[in-house]
Scaffold this motif. Structure first.
Motif, PDB file in Angstrom:
ATOM      1  N   SER B  29       1.009  -1.122   0.119  1.00 55.59           N
ATOM      2  CA  SER B  29      -0.065  -0.204  -0.035  1.00 55.59           C
ATOM      3  C   SER B  29       0.915   1.210  -0.087  1.00 55.59           C
ATOM      4  O   SER B  29       0.889   2.010  -0.968  1.00 55.59           O
ATOM      5  CB  SER B  29      -0.846  -0.084   1.258  1.00 55.59           C
ATOM      6  OG  SER B  29      -0.159  -0.313   2.637  1.00 55.59           O
ATOM      7  N   GLY B  33       1.858   1.503  -3.714  1.00 54.31           N
ATOM      8  CA  GLY B  33       0.554   2.505  -4.006  1.00 54.31           C
ATOM      9  C   GLY B  33       0.939   3.785  -3.779  1.00 54.31           C
ATOM     10  O   GLY B  33       0.274   4.918  -4.506  1.00 54.31           O
ATOM     11  N   ILE B  34       2.039   4.346  -3.150  1.00 51.44           N
ATOM     12  CA  ILE B  34       2.027   5.597  -2.733  1.00 51.44           C
ATOM     13  C   ILE B  34       3.410   6.317  -3.082  1.00 51.44           C
ATOM     14  O   ILE B  34       3.925   6.937  -3.795  1.00 51.44           O
ATOM     15  CB  ILE B  34       1.423   5.883  -1.452  1.00 51.44           C
ATOM     16  CG1 ILE B  34       0.152   5.721  -1.130  1.00 51.44           C
ATOM     17  CG2 ILE B  34       1.911   7.722  -0.940  1.00 51.44           C
ATOM     18  CD1 ILE B  34      -0.394   5.923   0.345  1.00 51.44           C
ATOM     19  N   VAL B  37       4.992   4.737  -6.545  1.00 55.30           N
ATOM     20  CA  VAL B  37       3.917   4.789  -7.538  1.00 55.30           C
ATOM     21  C   VAL B  37       4.258   5.259  -8.663  1.00 55.30           C
ATOM     22  O   VAL B  37       4.187   4.809  -9.740  1.00 55.30           O
ATOM     23  CB  VAL B  37       2.628   5.563  -7.078  1.00 55.30           C
ATOM     24  CG1 VAL B  37       2.690   7.009  -7.016  1.00 55.30           C
ATOM     25  CG2 VAL B  37       1.572   5.009  -7.900  1.00 55.30           C
ATOM     26  N   PHE B  48      -3.144  -1.487 -17.272  1.00 57.50           N
ATOM     27  CA  PHE B  48      -2.963  -0.969 -15.774  1.00 57.50           C
ATOM     28  C   PHE B  48      -1.612  -0.239 -15.642  1.00 57.50           C
ATOM     29  O   PHE B  48      -0.662  -0.975 -15.773  1.00 57.50           O
ATOM     30  CB  PHE B  48      -3.139  -1.658 -14.757  1.00 57.50           C
ATOM     31  CG  PHE B  48      -4.695  -2.078 -14.384  1.00 57.50           C
ATOM     32  CD1 PHE B  48      -5.454  -1.319 -13.790  1.00 57.50           C
ATOM     33  CD2 PHE B  48      -4.963  -3.300 -14.688  1.00 57.50           C
ATOM     34  CE1 PHE B  48      -6.808  -1.410 -13.580  1.00 57.50           C
ATOM     35  CE2 PHE B  48      -6.407  -3.723 -14.622  1.00 57.50           C
ATOM     36  CZ  PHE B  48      -7.126  -2.688 -13.731  1.00 57.50           C
ATOM     37  N   PRO B  49      -1.344   1.033 -15.536  1.00 58.65           N
ATOM     38  CA  PRO B  49       0.264   1.414 -14.956  1.00 58.65           C
ATOM     39  C   PRO B  49       0.311   0.879 -13.576  1.00 58.65           C
ATOM     40  O   PRO B  49      -0.532   0.527 -13.057  1.00 58.65           O
ATOM     41  CB  PRO B  49      -0.038   3.077 -14.755  1.00 58.65           C
ATOM     42  CG  PRO B  49      -1.218   3.200 -15.573  1.00 58.65           C
ATOM     43  CD  PRO B  49      -1.984   2.158 -15.539  1.00 58.65           C
ATOM     44  N   PHE B  52      -0.516   2.538 -10.292  1.00 63.58           N
ATOM     45  CA  PHE B  52      -1.962   2.660 -10.301  1.00 63.58           C
ATOM     46  C   PHE B  52      -2.600   1.384  -9.867  1.00 63.58           C
ATOM     47  O   PHE B  52      -3.617   1.413  -8.921  1.00 63.58           O
ATOM     48  CB  PHE B  52      -2.353   3.313 -11.401  1.00 63.58           C
ATOM     49  CG  PHE B  52      -3.949   3.593 -11.643  1.00 63.58           C
ATOM     50  CD1 PHE B  52      -4.547   4.856 -11.034  1.00 63.58           C
ATOM     51  CD2 PHE B  52      -4.546   2.901 -12.303  1.00 63.58           C
ATOM     52  CE1 PHE B  52      -5.626   5.095 -11.050  1.00 63.58           C
ATOM     53  CE2 PHE B  52      -6.054   3.289 -12.135  1.00 63.58           C
ATOM     54  CZ  PHE B  52      -6.623   4.349 -11.707  1.00 63.58           C
ATOM     55  N   ALA B  55      -2.252   0.662  -6.248  1.00 60.46           N
ATOM     56  CA  ALA B  55      -3.214   1.590  -5.434  1.00 60.46           C
ATOM     57  C   ALA B  55      -4.809   1.473  -5.426  1.00 60.46           C
ATOM     58  O   ALA B  55      -5.224   1.643  -4.513  1.00 60.46           O
ATOM     59  CB  ALA B  55      -2.968   3.142  -5.889  1.00 60.46           C
ATOM     60  N   GLN B  56      -5.325   1.086  -6.466  1.00 62.04           N
ATOM     61  CA  GLN B  56      -6.473   0.656  -6.698  1.00 62.04           C
ATOM     62  C   GLN B  56      -7.389  -0.569  -6.589  1.00 62.04           C
ATOM     63  O   GLN B  56      -8.334  -0.939  -6.434  1.00 62.04           O
ATOM     64  CB  GLN B  56      -7.283   1.526  -7.804  1.00 62.04           C
ATOM     65  CG  GLN B  56      -6.846   2.915  -7.765  1.00 62.04           C
ATOM     66  CD  GLN B  56      -7.780   4.023  -8.410  1.00 62.04           C
ATOM     67  OE1 GLN B  56      -8.505   3.491  -9.323  1.00 62.04           O
ATOM     68  NE2 GLN B  56      -7.860   5.247  -7.955  1.00 62.04           N
ATOM     69  N   GLN B  57      -6.268  -1.563  -6.766  1.00 61.87           N
ATOM     70  CA  GLN B  57      -6.594  -3.233  -7.168  1.00 61.87           C
ATOM     71  C   GLN B  57      -5.608  -4.034  -5.933  1.00 61.87           C
ATOM     72  O   GLN B  57      -6.249  -4.813  -5.267  1.00 61.87           O
ATOM     73  CB  GLN B  57      -6.653  -3.722  -8.326  1.00 61.87           C
ATOM     74  CG  GLN B  57      -7.527  -2.967  -9.280  1.00 61.87           C
ATOM     75  CD  GLN B  57      -9.116  -3.284  -9.223  1.00 61.87           C
ATOM     76  OE1 GLN B  57      -9.307  -4.457  -8.787  1.00 61.87           O
ATOM     77  NE2 GLN B  57      -9.857  -2.486  -9.418  1.00 61.87           N
ATOM     78  N   SER B  59      -3.087  -3.755  -3.895  1.00 59.17           N
ATOM     79  CA  SER B  59      -3.073  -3.656  -2.413  1.00 59.17           C
ATOM     80  C   SER B  59      -4.377  -4.500  -1.648  1.00 59.17           C
ATOM     81  O   SER B  59      -4.336  -5.141  -0.748  1.00 59.17           O
ATOM     82  CB  SER B  59      -2.996  -2.172  -2.038  1.00 59.17           C
ATOM     83  OG  SER B  59      -3.950  -1.375  -2.506  1.00 59.17           O
ATOM     84  N   ILE B  60      -5.567  -3.886  -2.198  1.00 61.00           N
ATOM     85  CA  ILE B  60      -6.812  -4.608  -1.543  1.00 61.00           C
ATOM     86  C   ILE B  60      -6.737  -6.068  -1.765  1.00 61.00           C
ATOM     87  O   ILE B  60      -7.244  -6.744  -0.523  1.00 61.00           O
ATOM     88  CB  ILE B  60      -8.016  -4.052  -2.222  1.00 61.00           C
ATOM     89  CG1 ILE B  60      -7.999  -2.338  -2.250  1.00 61.00           C
ATOM     90  CG2 ILE B  60      -9.308  -4.616  -1.656  1.00 61.00           C
ATOM     91  CD1 ILE B  60      -9.146  -1.764  -2.741  1.00 61.00           C
ATOM     92  N   ILE B  61      -6.317  -6.584  -2.827  1.00 60.40           N
ATOM     93  CA  ILE B  61      -6.429  -7.967  -3.053  1.00 60.40           C
ATOM     94  C   ILE B  61      -5.450  -8.570  -2.016  1.00 60.40           C
ATOM     95  O   ILE B  61      -5.520  -9.431  -1.456  1.00 60.40           O
ATOM     96  CB  ILE B  61      -6.014  -8.343  -4.444  1.00 60.40           C
ATOM     97  CG1 ILE B  61      -7.204  -7.762  -5.262  1.00 60.40           C
ATOM     98  CG2 ILE B  61      -5.676  -9.934  -4.470  1.00 60.40           C
ATOM     99  CD1 ILE B  61      -6.765  -7.796  -6.891  1.00 60.40           C
TER     100      ILE B  61
END
Lengths: 599, 86
Positions: B29, B33-34, B37, B48-49, B52, B55-57, B59-61
């Protein structure tokens, strides 16, 4: 069938379901009322936690928010899911082993102090009330948009429904209705997403479609980056917030999530420590389904929107544009007089939403005035920039089915989903409020001799009062709702999170340290948010932010201050009593968790 | 004072597992993601870059997987020390 009738039918069926479940699962004891008797299966608890957590904001507003912010919107995605890892690994199993009813219970017992308990009660009440007002508002808005009753009537209907199952069923009733609500809301969220992903990218899974190719063989995200930059916005996948700010906001949301009392309390409802761990996993899995779909919807919707409206004359636009104008969520004001829509950065209208011109006709009725192309005429355009299109972020999810020309039942389903999201969160919060009053305040502090029946009665009565207060704020929302939400997260991050973590992982942390930490963490966070969000203490704009951290992210700093002060004060104050150190030893090992019990 | 030797061993193993899992949590994350990035965005995963995507997929998975790994490992650890609940 007519949209309106269809919506009544679907919403009616779901409401009947919720009330049926509530009657079936009435609470007979305080233990059932507070923690569902501690007998909920990890899977059911995971589903209920997911519904509890995902509010009207997650369901209705988040995809729209990300759609306008692009990469910057990632803070919500990571922030509101990453906190569950902290919950599962650092909090849930130990709090379950501790085996009480509430967060103030833990703080009060672990720090052997009623002052600590009181600080915790105040935080829990404040955080929960802040949140619940927003939920009731969400209920009212969904009702008014889809069922065409006014917001006040909508809020009152919502209050009655929540009252029935929260007052009757307590945590037990809430848990099982939330399971049903999760199913409704996730179905309602996913169906339009599948359809739209299929239409745009030929792949029906939105998480994959988002990285897929369009019909013209260019990647969707590349196309959107290009559209965004052509119109003068930052590239969608780049964003414009500073790295420091993104870092701190994400952290504040994660730490806040892990410190929110209505989320933590859910882990008291499962039978064992291992169930607490597992149900945190299930909860995040169910949340992740929506949270990985939302950014895909954001991308689809923004691409659709720009391609549909940019450079077109109003009369060429599809019918839904006019429908949503009516709700003041969409508006076009022809600033340069070329008769075409220009979508650019900047505010299209001054104030929060567009106002439309009206006149009084021959029959004495007030009617809307339409422009040459059939558009409503905006009376409050903001002429300082070139943007002609006002798009409310809520439209992205609410209008999605219409934009994609989906069947009527899908539109009705979205209404039912939005209501499920708002009601489930409101119920969970109301339970925390009523528990804080009847258990933490009355039983533990003011009236220790209160009988089981008396406590249950007072729990129901405080739930009733809480619903009424929440309803009042739903009908008369303070216009700083958004700012207060930042405060709720900041406070949870700066107060509960460090106090609980230190309580579990540091045996030597004493009451002086914990109280000083909570008070200073809270104090500095409240100060910062009041200064920059409410313009007190001299106020100040973004330029005055400390280290470039916006108020939304300041909870992280508050957390660090809390941590530092706790550790410092601990060094100079008396050591933790032996029996409390034993208590900590005991909560660290899972066996013998027993049932959640009252002391 | 009770004898906590067994419990302390269990606790140390638990802390070790937490450190590993939370490092991964931080890396996907805050790291991918940050902080990194922009660097990762040079690479692509389909359309997908990469940064990115994290950050949007991604990390959550990863978060979901981390919790289930934790559940498995802890159940084993409980069994090893005889702390499994009946």
């Amino acid at each position: 069938m007519d949209i309106q009738i269809m919506t009544y039918v679907i919403v009616g069926i779901t409401f009947a379901l919720y009330i049926g479940i509530a009657i079936w699962s009435r609470a007979g004891s305080t233990k059932e009322f507070y923690v569902a008797g501690g007998g909920v299966s990890p899977l059911a608890n995971g589903l209920a936690t997911a519904a509890d957590w995902m509010s009207a904001a997650s369901f209705i507003s988040m995809a729209g928010l990300i759609s306008t912010q692009g990469y910057d919107g990632s803070v919500y995605l990571m922030g509101w899911t990453g906190g569950y890892v902290l919950l599962a690994l650092l909090l849930a199993p130990y709090l379950r082993k501790f085996g009480m009813f509430t967060v103030p219970d833990f703080i009060g017992d672990r720090y052997y102090s009623n002052s600590a308990r009181t600080v915790a009660i105040i935080c829990a009440l404040f955080v929960s009330f802040t949140y619940v007002a927003g939920q009731m508002r969400g209920v009212g808005v969904v009702f008014s948009r889809f069922l065409e009753v006014d917001v006040t009537t909508g809020v009152i209907i919502g209050m009655v429904i929540v009252l029935i199952y929260a007052v009757l069923g307590g945590m037990k009733g809430i848990t099982y209705t939330q399971v049903a609500q999760y199913c409704v809301l996730i179905f309602a969220f996913m169906v339009p997403a599948f359809f739209i992903s299929m239409m745009l990218t030929d792949n029906f899974i939105p998480q994959i479609g988002m990285g897929g190719k369009l019909a013209d063989n260019t990647y969707l995200l590349e196309k959107l980056d290009q559209l965004n930059t052509e119109l003068g916005f930052a590239a969608y996948t780049d964003g414009s917030k500073s790295t420091v700010d993104v870092f701190f906001i994400t952290a504040a949301l994660m730490l806040g999530t892990a410190g929110l009392p209505h989320v933590i309390v859910r882990f008291f409802t499962v039978p064992k420590v291992r169930d607490a761990r597992k149900s945190a996993g299930y909860a995040l899995l169910f949340i992740a389904i929506l949270y990985t779909t939302a950014p895909a919807i954001s991308v689809f919707a923004r691409t659709n929107l720009i391609q549909t409206v940019e450079g077109k004359s109003y009369s060429e636009l599809p019918e839904w544009v006019g429908n949503w104008e009516q709700t003041h969520l969409l508006a076009w004001t022809d600033k340069n007089g070329d008769g075409k829509v220009q979508y650019r950065p900047g505010a299209a209208v001054s104030g929060k939403s567009p106002e439309f011109a009206t006149e009084v006709n021959a029959a004495g009725e007030t009617v809307t005035v339409f422009g040459e192309q059939g558009n409503r005429i905006v009376t409050n355009p903001d002429k300082s920039n070139e943007n002609e299109l006002f798009v409310d972020r809520d439209i992205i999810v609410l209008a999605n089915p219409e934009i994609a020309n989906l069947p009527v039942w899908v539109i009705a389903l979205v209404a039912a989903g939005g209501l499920a999201a708002a009601l489930s969160t409101a119920a969970g919060l109301l339970l925390v409020i009523s528990t804080s009053i009847s258990h933490d305040l009355l039983k533990k502090q003011l009236m220790p001799d209160i009988s089981e029946r008396g406590e249950l009665l007072s729990a129901r009565f405080s739930a009733f009062i809480a619903v009424t207060v929440a309803g009042y704020f739903g009908i008369n929302p303070p216009d700083y709702v958004a700012a207060v939400v930042a405060l709720a997260f900041g406070l949870a991050a700066a107060s509960f999170f460090p106090a609980i973590i230190l309580g579990i992982f540091m045996k030597k942390m004493n009451k002086e340290g914990a109280i000083a930490g909570m008070v200073s963490g809270l104090g500095i966070t409240i100060f910062y948010i009041l200064k920059f969000k409410f313009n007190l203490f001299g106020g100040g704009g973004a330029g005055g932010y400390w280290f470039g951290i916006s108020p939304e992210g300041f909870g992280t700093v508050g957390m660090l201050v809390n941590l530092g002060v706790s550790l410092l004060v601990m060094r100079f104050t008396p050591e933790t009593p032996e029996d409390v150190q034993e208590l900590v030893e005991d909560i660290r090992i899972p066996s013998g968790a027993g049932e959640a019990h009252a002391h | 004072m009770k004898d906590h030797t067994q419990a302390h061993k269990y606790w140390r193993e638990n802390l070790k597992l937490l450190t590993i899992l939370l490092s991964i949590w931080f890396l996907v994350s805050y790291g991918a993601g940050i902080l990194f990035v922009d660097f990762l965005n040079q690479f692509h995963l389909g359309g997908f870059p990469l940064g990115f995507w994290f950050a949007q997929q991604g990390s959550i998975i990863t978060f979901v997987i981390l919790i289930f790994v934790y559940v498995r490992k802890m159940n084993k650890l409980d069994a090893k020390y005889g702390y499994t609940e009946k």
